[in-house]
Design an enzyme around this catalytic site. Sequence first.
Site, short mmCIF file in Angstrom:
data_model
loop_
_atom_site.label_atom_id
_atom_site.label_comp_id
_atom_site.label_asym_id
_atom_site.label_seq_id
_atom_site.Cartn_x
_atom_site.Cartn_y
_atom_site.Cartn_z
N LYS A 147 1.99 12.05 31.19
CA LYS A 147 0.75 11.42 30.71
C LYS A 147 0.95 10.48 29.52
O LYS A 147 1.74 10.73 28.63
CB LYS A 147 -0.26 12.50 30.27
N GLU A 150 -10.76 6.12 23.64
CA GLU A 150 -11.71 7.21 23.92
C GLU A 150 -12.40 7.66 22.64
O GLU A 150 -13.60 7.95 22.62
CB GLU A 150 -10.98 8.39 24.55
#
Length: 455
Positions: free
Chosen positions: A282, A289
């Site tokens: 990831k 965000e």
Amino acid sequence: MKLWKGRFSKAATSSADEFNASIEFDQRLYKDDIKGSMAHAAMLGKQGIIPADEAELIRKTLKEIEADIEAGKVEFTIESEDIHMNIESVLTERIGDAGKRLHTARSRNDQVAVDIRLYLKDEIAAIDGLLRKLMDTLVELAEQHQDTVMPGYTHLQRAQPVTLAYHLLAYYQMFNRDKSRFTDCLERMDFLPLGSGALAGTTYDTDRDFLAQELGFKGVCPNAMDAVADRDFAVEFISCCSITMMHLSRFCEELIQWSSIEFSFVEIDDAYSTGSSIMPQKKNPDMAELIRGKTGRVYGDLMSLLTIIKGLPLAYNKDLQEDKLPVFDAGDTLKASVNIFTEMIATMKVNTQNMERAAKYGYMNATDAADYLVTKGLPFRDCHEIIGRIVLYCIGKGIAIDEMSIEEFKGFSDKFEEDIYEKIAIRSCIKAKKSKGSTSFESVKQQLADIKKEK
Ligand code: ARG
């Protein structure tokens, strides 16, 4: 020691002191408080309301206190409640009676009102600089990506091809309006509340115009009660912050999508990404965000302040002490967000090939194909219908419109000629836009030139 202890026969409990105190958060107004007090002392001296030499002594000592606060040598106490009384207490400790004269012709109500305005004026200047930097970065990126073709979306469905420069300049315009909203906010805020007293004005021969000049305000609040009772300028400030955060948040949402494998339009730099504690592959767009998330917080700040003020009878009420937390939080959050966002987009990698590939598929030249038939004399509604059938046909065959043979085209309308291929090529679709402000290469160049002229 309490500066207002005279009327009381009993001390507050420590729990009440603690609940009442704002020093924990309003100490960051110390510079503004000292600035306001220095101007006030100068005015009192000039008007002969206090002796001139004492006014000078107050000013000199306030400067020393400011330096001592910066050096961490002043200890604020909860007993002194807020930044105003903490500084006044230290001043009086140091110079006795002269210090006690500073609060002549003034109340903490006009004092705190001037402090927040001074604070916000600086805050707006800082935000203006950060937005300028963000806008410069957008212009630089747009300049580099005038030929980067990508899908333009509506309903998050591929709609019409545009250039990345065009998309970026859309945000430029939003941030430009945000910046001007802060300027407007400053314009209305730029009046001096100091000298209003508690609510009714004062009996002294003060010179508020002098104070306004000393403190850099363009005028004096015309009504003292309004000056101490309202915080609409702070609401407006947080509202400007909220709108800017809203724009940042939309952009972040796009970057989050664009950096997913599904889009792969951009790659956010490692320095602005984070990994997963469990999934080794990831790379997450956490900064984007967080900005999107913090937008919610800033909206909360706006709602807090609106709600704090809405039921207050004139003039000052202690509820207003609660104004500072949302004001500080909104400003801090916005500044940090604009800053990190600018760094993030300046360093991200744009996958121009993936954008262009995405622009080629999705029948985004369908409108242009319809426009082509219009030039051959058919009414637009009929053209729309014909191209709609063509798209359905292509979907069935799994091909793009421009992958049909000319015979296939003619099967839908005898108006189609060989030149259809050139007319519906992606860059032709972009180039063909003629309206002012469009995505055409020419128009984007003009938009960039106009932006440069504005600066
Ligand atoms: N700490 C107070 C505030 O932030 C200052 C004004 C207090 N005035 C008063 N009358 N209690 O609002």
